[in-house]
Design an enzyme around this catalytic site. Structure first.
Site, PDB file in Angstrom:
ATOM      1  N   ARG A 156       0.568  -1.098   0.428  1.00 32.57           N
ATOM      2  CA  ARG A 156      -0.092   0.117  -0.106  1.00 32.57           C
ATOM      3  C   ARG A 156       1.053   1.420   0.039  1.00 32.57           C
ATOM      4  NH1 ARG A 156      -2.224  -4.053   2.170  1.00 32.57           N
ATOM      5  NH2 ARG A 156      -0.849  -4.529   2.393  1.00 32.57           N
ATOM      6  N   THR A 157       2.054   1.228   0.900  1.00 31.99           N
ATOM      7  CA  THR A 157       2.417   2.720   0.881  1.00 31.99           C
ATOM      8  C   THR A 157       3.317   2.912   0.036  1.00 31.99           C
ATOM      9  OG1 THR A 157       2.490   2.059   3.543  1.00 31.99           O
ATOM     10  CG2 THR A 157       3.536   3.802   2.495  1.00 31.99           C
TER      11      THR A 157
HETATM   12  N1   CP Z   1      -0.771  -0.243   5.595  1.00 33.73           N
HETATM   13  C1   CP Z   1       0.853   0.026   5.567  1.00 33.73           C
HETATM   14  O1   CP Z   1       1.694   0.049   5.944  1.00 33.73           O
HETATM   15  O2   CP Z   1       0.689  -1.198   4.381  1.00 33.73           O
HETATM   16  P1   CP Z   1       1.855  -1.999   3.424  1.00 33.73           P
HETATM   17  O3   CP Z   1       2.827  -1.752   4.352  1.00 33.73           O
HETATM   18  O4   CP Z   1       1.481  -2.973   3.123  1.00 33.73           O
HETATM   19  O5   CP Z   1       2.820   0.043   3.342  1.00 33.73           O
END
Ligand code: CP
Length: 328
Positions: free
Chosen positions: A77-78
């Site tokens: 996501r990030t």
């Molecule tokens: N929420 C979050 O930080 O997800 P990721 O680790 O996939 O970036």
């Protein structure tokens, strides 16, 4: 050579927002932000959310800016959210992943960063497994640093998008009761959320097994519960956190099954609450452990709204921090 400051184009080219400045020149943690900073980020994100819902989701605002995304730890996501935010602002971007880099040959973090900066990069976005890595880089380099998550310390953009999503769903954050459920001890999301929610006037509770709630947490002014039903009855919003097995040095509970029996958010426990609870989760979700699919995908869940809002919030942060770029 004389230093010059990059002049940020006024956002007014596509909105009627009257821009102010942030009180910070890096985003290292929510702890450093004022309430006015958060309000400004949210107001700017409102404009960018409108942009990313247009047929053409892009503005030329940062077209002479170059951003490097340094990911020393896995992310879905990030990483994608920052990349999209930067592309929607027309910045040039380069992506660095530790696994294929010269770190493997012994290069240090500071040398890595300074070599990337020599290629005329203006902003570094960094995720790192060590707490304090973002602050360290801000002290050792001459650039703008955005913390995309450092160890168990802070994940400021996650907390901002969480609070933005609560505001969007419930109208405001002030006065709302928010419970953070699960592995508080190893969660950078929890710490950043506590700071952000309190700055915005929410009441915060943490709920989880005794072993996963650090003793210092009460000093931050949050309530503590180990009783899920009580915590869910108290709250308007539940932010459900993942068990961070990758950060656990010892076993903090007997088994995943026993953890789920006591701390899983599911239909049965929510049925007893007899009021709607807005459900957040920062992802990645371990379906069937901290939350069931039925609840994660229910009408009260705003998990995918969080992800959508993440792009607008990160656009706002990069846009506002670009005003601190120094070019020599
Ligand atoms: N929420 C979050 O930080 O997800 P990721 O680790 O996939 O970036």
């Amino acid at each position: 050579m004389a230093r010059r400051t990059w002049e940020r184009p006024n956002i007014v080219v596509f909105t009627n927002l009257n821009m102010k400045e942030l009180s910070i020149s890096h985003l290292l943690g929510i702890k450093d932000l004022t309430k006015s900073d958060i309000d400004l980020i949210f107001k700017t994100a409102d404009s960018f959310k409108e942009v990313i819902n247009r047929p053409i989701k892009k503005v030329p605002t940062l077209r002479d800016i170059t951003i490097a995304n340094l990911f020393f730890e896995n992310s879905t996501r990030t990483k994608l959210s920052f990349e999209l935010a930067e592309k929607r602002l027309s910045a040039d971007i380069v992506n660095f992943t530790a696994a294929n880099s010269s770190l493997k040959k012994g290069e240090t973090l500071v040398d890595t960063a300074n070599n990337i900066l020599s290629m005329k990069v203006d902003i570094l976005v960094m995720r790192h497994p060590h707490s304090g890595a973002a602050k360290f880089l801000a002290e050792k380099t001459n650039t703008v640093i955005v913390n995309a998550g450092d160890g168990t310390h802070e994940h400021p953009t996650q907390a901002l998008l969480d609070c933005y999503s609560i505001k969007e769903k419930l109208g405001e954050v002030r006065g709302k009761k928010v419970v953070l459920i699960g592995d508080i001890k190893h969660s950078r999301v929890a710490l950043s959320n506590i700071f952000a929610l309190q700055k915005l006037g929410a009441k915060v509770m943490v709920c989880g097994p005794t072993t996963l709630i650090p003793k210092y947490i009460k000093d931050l002014g949050v309530e503590v519960s180990h009783d899920m039903e009580k915590a869910l009855k108290w709250c308007d919003v539940a932010n459900v956190l993942r068990i961070q097995l990758e950060r656990q040095d010892i076993q903090y509970f007997p088994s995943i099954r026993e953890y789920a029996q006591q701390f899983q958010v599911n239909k049965e426990i929510l049925k007893n609450i007899k009021k709607p609870v807005t459900i957040l989760h920062p992802g990645p979700i371990n379906r069937g452990v901290e939350i069931t699919s039925e609840i994660a995908d229910s009408d009260n869940s705003i998990i995918l709204n969080q992800v959508e809002n993440g792009v607008a919030v990160r656009m706002a942060i990069i846009y506002l921090l670009a005003g601190s770029i120094n070019r020599s």
